[in-house]
Structure formats: C-alpha cells, structure tokens
Design an enzyme around this catalytic site. Structure first.
Site, mmCIF file in Angstrom:
data_model
loop_
_atom_site.group_PDB
_atom_site.id
_atom_site.type_symbol
_atom_site.label_atom_id
_atom_site.label_comp_id
_atom_site.label_asym_id
_atom_site.label_seq_id
_atom_site.Cartn_x
_atom_site.Cartn_y
_atom_site.Cartn_z
ATOM 1 N N SER A 83 -9.079 -0.856 -12.536
ATOM 2 C CA SER A 83 -8.060 -1.643 -11.856
ATOM 3 C C SER A 83 -6.849 -0.739 -11.653
ATOM 4 O O SER A 83 -6.922 0.462 -11.898
ATOM 5 C CB SER A 83 -7.730 -2.901 -12.634
ATOM 6 O OG SER A 83 -7.062 -2.546 -13.793
ATOM 7 N N LEU A 84 -5.761 -1.297 -11.188
ATOM 8 C CA LEU A 84 -4.598 -0.482 -10.858
ATOM 9 C C LEU A 84 -3.397 -0.909 -11.691
ATOM 10 O O LEU A 84 -3.262 -2.069 -12.054
ATOM 11 C CB LEU A 84 -4.246 -0.661 -9.372
ATOM 12 C CG LEU A 84 -5.283 -0.195 -8.357
ATOM 13 C CD1 LEU A 84 -4.889 -0.638 -6.960
ATOM 14 C CD2 LEU A 84 -5.422 1.319 -8.413
ATOM 15 N N GLU A 114 -1.910 1.711 1.752
ATOM 16 C CA GLU A 114 -2.860 0.730 2.295
ATOM 17 C C GLU A 114 -2.423 -0.664 1.886
ATOM 18 O O GLU A 114 -1.631 -0.813 0.969
ATOM 19 C CB GLU A 114 -4.262 0.952 1.699
ATOM 20 C CG GLU A 114 -4.870 2.279 2.030
ATOM 21 C CD GLU A 114 -6.126 2.544 1.196
ATOM 22 O OE1 GLU A 114 -6.707 1.598 0.629
ATOM 23 O OE2 GLU A 114 -6.495 3.722 1.113
ATOM 24 N N LYS A 116 -2.965 -4.129 -0.030
ATOM 25 C CA LYS A 116 -3.735 -4.592 -1.178
ATOM 26 C C LYS A 116 -4.365 -5.920 -0.782
ATOM 27 O O LYS A 116 -3.707 -6.953 -0.709
ATOM 28 C CB LYS A 116 -2.836 -4.768 -2.401
ATOM 29 C CG LYS A 116 -3.612 -5.135 -3.644
ATOM 30 C CD LYS A 116 -2.792 -4.852 -4.876
ATOM 31 C CE LYS A 116 -3.375 -5.325 -6.180
ATOM 32 N NZ LYS A 116 -4.618 -5.997 -6.225
ATOM 33 N N LYS A 326 3.091 -4.941 -6.060
ATOM 34 C CA LYS A 326 2.760 -6.358 -5.870
ATOM 35 C C LYS A 326 3.937 -7.099 -5.258
ATOM 36 O O LYS A 326 5.070 -6.941 -5.704
ATOM 37 C CB LYS A 326 2.439 -7.000 -7.231
ATOM 38 C CG LYS A 326 1.120 -6.528 -7.842
ATOM 39 C CD LYS A 326 -0.032 -7.278 -7.249
ATOM 40 C CE LYS A 326 -0.941 -8.030 -8.149
ATOM 41 N NZ LYS A 326 -1.099 -8.004 -9.482
ATOM 42 N N CYS A 444 8.610 -47.888 15.118
ATOM 43 C CA CYS A 444 9.492 -47.317 14.102
ATOM 44 C C CYS A 444 10.342 -46.208 14.748
ATOM 45 O O CYS A 444 9.798 -45.287 15.364
ATOM 46 C CB CYS A 444 8.670 -46.747 12.953
ATOM 47 S SG CYS A 444 9.685 -45.862 11.757
#
Ligand code: IVH
Length: 684
Positions: A83-84, A114, A116, A326, A444
C-alpha cells in the site's frame, strides 16, 4: 468452407472485434455502432459453436466463460502488493520530497503524478501462449498483499482488459517474447454503472451499495461472470513487470508501454519536479474530480526513474518512492440553530438544518440537508445540537452526525416532523414503501414557486434572470399561476417589480421569448415529470419527435426507448393522464413554445460499414437494398476488398462471393441484412 477457411474467418472476426473493443473500451472512441459490433460478435459466436475445436481462451467471444465452482481459490502474488504512505498537506509533500532527494543522492528525481483511483487493485498475469505472444491466465485481488483471490473469470469479462497480447506487438515494443508479464492496476466502477446497479438492486429489493468502490469490490467477488460482464467495470493499468522484474526505465515509460499494449491508462497524468508542480496537479485533479465519471480519493506521486526507485526501496508496508496525497473529506462542526422543512416542486418535503455559518472547503455553509424524516429521526437531532457537516465536490452540504461531548452539549428542543405542508397547511402524505412525505395539493404555492425556478434553470429552459427574488414577486402579485403564464408577461408588469427598470424587464422578456425554441427535450424536463431527468427527456424527445406523439404513446412504446423501464413509463403515463397537465401542455403550445425535436435516425446503425451486394435477393431489388444501407449510414461498394465489412449475397452470386470467401469477409443473406438494419443481432 474448408476448415482452414473457417479458421481464417474466425481469426479475422476476432481481429476486428479486438480492434473495436479497444476503440470503445480503452480509447473511448468507437467507430461502429453497438448493433454492428453485436453482429460481428454473433457471427463469431456462431462459428465458434459450430467449430468448438477452434475455440481459444483469448477469443473475444469467450470473455464470459466458465465460472468458479465454489468460491474463489487463493493464490500468491509474484511480489507483494504494497500500500502507500499518505500525505495530507503541502508540508507533508515537501518533507517527503526532501527525504526522497536525500536518499536518491546523485540519481535523478522527477515524479510521475497520477490520480489515485478509488477502486481495488488487481494483478493480471499473462503467460507465454506458445506463439510468441502472451495470454491472460490469472487475475488476482490484492487480498492481504501476499495472497489474493483468483478472480480470473470475472476479470476476463472486463472489456478494457486485453485477453492476449500478440508476438508482433511485444516485438514492436521491444518486450521479450516467451516470457510472462504482469500488469497491475485499479478496477473501478464508473458512477453511471454504479447508479444503474443500485437502481436494479432497489427494484429487486436488495440493499444498495454505499459507494462505487464497494460496488466494484462486491462485483469482482460475484460468482456469476455474466453479472460481472453487465456491470461495466473498468481497469486502469499502472504497473508492469516482465518475468517479475521492471523492464522499462521508469513510471512514465511504463504507462506509455501499457497504453501501447492495449491497456486503458488514465489520461490525467503529468511529470512533475517540484512540490509547487505537485500542488498544481493536485488542485487540477480536485477541480476535475466531480466531472471524471469515476471516483478518485487523491493523487499518487511516484519517483519516475526505476533506478532511483530501487535505490530508495521500501519500508515495512510501503515504497519510499511513492506517496498518496489524500483529499481530505471536507467537513466542519457547527451548531444547529433551527430545522426547517422545504417543499420541492414535486411536493417532496425535505428537512434542512439551519446552521451557525461555518467555513468548509472554501465556502461558508449555513444550511445543510437532512434528507428525509427517517434520516432526521435516526439522528435524533434536536435544535441546539452540534453536528458534523460534509461537503463533497460541489454537492449540497449534508449533516452526517450529531457531535456530543463536553464541549458540544446536546440541544434541548426535539423536533417534530410536520404533518401539514408548511406552505399550504394541507396534510402531507407518505406513499407505501416510500421514504418521502409529500404535499399532494396541486395548488400548493411552494410547488409552483419551485416549478418556476426549475423551469428557468440553465439545464432546463435556460431563462436567465428568473431567480428566486423575481419568481417570488411574480407569485405575490398573482402574475403567474403556471409556467405557461411566463409567456404572457408584459413589460409594464415587470417594470413594476422591485429593482426592475425597463432594460432589465426587456432582457427578461427576451430570455423568456428565446426559451420557446429550447426544444422538446428541455420542455419535457421543464414539465417536471417524475424520474424524467435530462438524459431521459432527451431520449424521449428524439424517439417521439413531438409532444403529441409522446402523449399518445403506450407503456410498451415508451419502454422501447433506451433506458426507459416500467417505472419511468408509468410516471410519464400518469403525468399525461392528469387533465391539469394536459392543459398546461396546451397553454405552452398556444404560447408558441416549440414542442418538437429532431427525430433520431433510428436506422443510423451502419455508420462506418461498407457493403458489397451480389446476386439476386429474394425480396429486395439491388437498388432498394442499397438505399436501405445508405439510409442507415452505411456505404456500398462495387467490388470486394479488405475494407469490405459485409458481402450481401443472393441467388446466383458469382465472383464477388468467391472473393469474399477468399478474404474471410462475413457474408449475409437478405434476412441477415434486414436484421442488421433493424438493429438486431444477426440470426445465429
Ligand atoms: S501504485 C507499490 N497508483 O491505492 C505501490 N496505486 O493506498 C502500488 N491506487 O493499493 C500502488 N490509484 O489500490 C498506485 N495510480 C495509482 C493508484 C493506486 C489507486 C490504490 C492502490 C493501492 C492503494 C494504496
């Protein structure tokens, strides 16, 4: 046909199909219609079932094949799938960049930036096929990083995944032959597919998937490949190993090689050097995020050169040469000053939290949706509570939870959902099985106000200047009682409104006048038929061509339109069954609003295809057949060549038919041609 002729014809069809799949699923640039593609596919399927000995696993007709009998087997990864590490700020990126440069020493440091992708990573193995090329033999999920699940049969159904790579192509890209390669990347579910899947699940009474990622994960682990094939998953490749080793010089070159090998590679990428450039790329990605059509949750930065990557190496779980920036969920905590209930144009009641203003992701938020009565009671929200508010993309802020601790005491005042419409005081109703309460009073005032605002919106009739303040005044003065009344407004009437001078009055009237030419699709949207959004409205308009034809259509005829099922057809029928709605359509017509659309060329099925006619057809003359083909967008030619798509052969067909056989061009009879014209698949 001789066996070798059949074999050649099959190969030719496969070649064409692979070409069109690549254009459609990888490059997003189809050259032929779906019907023409289906016709080629059916022809291939027919030949393969007549000649099972010629079936190969990499045939496009074999994407949906055998299914895993009981669950998925586990298999080890050739190298662990890591994973990163994450970063959440420019400072963290700068720290990382500094560390990278220290460790890299004299080696070059440039980065590949790039997106994610928010999907799930998979590893695809291609083994030597014996002919110098390679063939997809295994698709593995990430699993725990060491071992994954063998989901090969499902991966094979993803059309952007090549089932084989030819010796020629490997050679052209200077990749070694006779060696296995491994491609890793992300499987994502496009938002459109996600919405469709959930609609289907809703119809079948199944719980909805919470987001496209979960939906993609659930789909990849489905034991029925034909279901997976329908879910339209997409694979984006970003990693390549040849016999377990890096082969190309760096990440940018890897992406280029993968694209040349026929994989779909995400186009949003850039080579960057400085932290400033990283931030530029991140900002751009964030601003484009909502219009990509698939979800991303950040940006990945990778040291480009593999030599530098290798020097940097790995920490326990993640490479030192890459980092994931992120996007932070945009959220804030604030106090609820009040709860109001809004009435929409369909009469739907939406509870809204009135908030102490809070700055979230660049804007001040003072209202947030509470969705519906069930959500509200589930939260147990009281006026005076503190809540967490989230804003994703450019969507409406929403309350996600109540925050209660020492610093955030609970509010006192519980909230009771109203049983009367807050605007017209008529009892509200909730239909069986629905979550929403509605005001069903046709008169209405809130509904009228919202309908007018909707009607004027840019995506609908595009009447600039028809905003809230104006609409409210038009209603207060009794100048409009339906959207059709807009077209009877006069300059004198408008000049009397607040902040309206002659010039602005005339501008609004011009806008209203030009909306008459907006076209049937937009009028349909403007009418506010339930479930009929932009796309459906446009499809209905193109199919029926006029409001009268649409109003006369039966459920069956409506459902012939792409994407229209029983739910929508029912809503359309119910809408036009109401006398008030028919009267509205009449008044709009009388006001001069255009209610027609260019009818879609139903037969433009053959665009890009060239036909050669030969022999006598049983019912059509040569000219009639030619006219039909041309009317459907196809071309006809006098002689057969490699560029011919189909030969249509009748009785006593001569040399052209021989030539077609020689060149492995598919041959149709008249029935086959008519089926193709009707947009059907060819008879098998
Ligand atoms: S590279 C050793 N590139 O993010 C590094 N990963 O948080 C391998 N992901 O497990 C990953 N988009 O599922 C890489 N462009 C991208 C990505 C990407 C999404 C996912 C991947 C990985 C996770 C790590």
């Amino acid at each position: 046909m001789t066996d070798s002729a059949v074999a050649r014809k099959i190969e030719n069809l496969r070649h064409q199909l692979r070409h069109h799949e690549h254009l459609y699923y990888v490059l997003d640039a189809p050259e032929i219609t779906d019907a023409a593609y289906d016709a080629l596919m059916n022809e291939l399927k027919r030949l393969e079932s007549a000649h099972p000995e010629l079936v190969t696993p990499d045939s496009p007709a074999q994407r949906v094949g055998g299914k895993p009998a009981e669950g998925f087997k586990k298999a080890r990864h050739s190298r662990s799938m890591l994973s990163l590490d994450n970063a959440y700020s420019a400072e963290e990126l700068a720290d990382w960049d500094r560390r990278v440069r220290e460790l890299a020493g004299d080696l070059p440091v440039e980065y590949a930036a790039e997106l994610k992708l928010d999907g799930l990573s998979v590893a695809l193995r291609y083994d030597p096929a014996g002919d110098g090329g390679v063939r997809l033999t295994m698709g593995l999920t990430r699993g725990d990083g060491q071992t994954g699940e063998d989901v090969t049969s499902n991966i094979r159904t993803i059309r952007s995944v090549p089932l084989s790579i030819s010796a020629d192509l490997l050679q052209k890209l200077r990749l070694p032959q006779g060696q296995g390669i491994e491609v890793r990347g992300e499987v994502v579910m496009p938002e459109a597919a996600f919405l469709r899947v959930n609609e289907e699940r809703e119809r079948e009474g199944l719980p909805a998937f919470v987001n496209p990622r979960n939906s993609a994960a659930g789909t990849l682990r489905t034991l029925e490949p034909s279901i997976v094939a329908n879910r339209r998953l997409v694979f984006f490749a970003y990693f390549l190993l040849v016999e377990g080793e890096y082969f190309v010089a760096g990440q940018t070159a890897t992406l280029e090689t993968l694209a040349a090998l026929g994989f779909r590679v995400n186009p949003h990428r850039r080579r960057v050097t400085t932290v400033e450039e990283m931030i530029e790329f991140i900002d751009k990605a964030e601003s484009e995020r909502s219009s990509l059509g698939y979800e991303i949750d950040g940006v990945v930065l990778k040291v480009d050169a593999h030599a530098t990557q290798q020097r940097l190496g790995y920490t326990g779980r993640a490479p030192r040469w890459a980092i994931a920036y992120k996007f932070t969920a945009k959220a804030g905590v604030t106090r609820v000053n009040g709860i109001t209930v809004q009435v929409g144009r369909t009469g739907k009641l939406t509870p809204v939290a009135e908030l102490a203003p809070v700055f979230i992701g660049g804007t001040t938020v003072s209202r947030a949706t509470l969705h519906n009565a069930d959500f509200l009671s589930g939260l147990g929200l009281r006026v005076g509570d503190w809540v967490k508010v989230e804003r994703g993309g450019d969507v409406i802020p929403k309350v996600v939870e109540v925050v209660a601790d020492a610093e955030h005491p609970r509010g006192e005042q519980p909230f009771a959902f109203p049983s009367l419409c807050p605007e017209c005081q008529i009892p509200v109703v909730r239909a069986e099985g629905e979550v929403d309460w509605r005001c069903v009073n046709a008169n209405c005032p809130a509904k009228l106000r919202e309908s007018l605002l909707h009607f004027g919106r840019r995506e609908v009739m595009n009447i600039e200047g028809l905003g809230e303040a104006v609409v409210q005044q038009l209603l207060d003065r009794g100048l409009v009682h339906s959207v059709a009344d807009l077209y009877a407004l006069t300059e004198e009437q408008l000049v009397g409104l607040d902040r309206f001078a002659e010039k602005s009055a005339r501008a609004l009237l011009d806008q209203i006048a030009s909306s008459k030419r907006a076209g049937l699709g937009r009028v349909l949207m403007g009418l506010g038929i339930r479930f009929v959004g932009e796309r459906t409205a446009e499809l209905l308009a193109q199919e029926f061509g006029s409001i009268d034809a649409l109003m006369a259509a039966s459920a069956e005829e409506l459902e012939r339109v792409e994407e229209v099922g029983p739910r929508i057809s029912q809503a359309v029928l119910e809408f036009f069954a109401q006398p008030a709605n028919r009267a509205l359509v009449d008044s709009l017509k009388r006001a001069g609003v255009e209610m027609t659309a260019e009818k879609r060329q139903r037969t433009a099925q053959l665009t890009g295809l060239t036909f050669v006619l030969t022999g006598t057809l049983p019912t059509l003359t040569r000219d009639e057949a030619k006219q039909k083909i041309e009317a459907a967008g196809g071309k006809t030619a006098g002689s057969v060549s490699k560029r011919t798509s189909y030969v249509v052969a009748g009785e006593e067909a001569g040399s052209k038919l021989d030539k077609a056989r020689e060149l492995e061009i598919p041959v149709l009879d008249e029935a086959g041609l008519l089926a193709l014209l009707a947009g059907q698949s060819l008879p098998g």
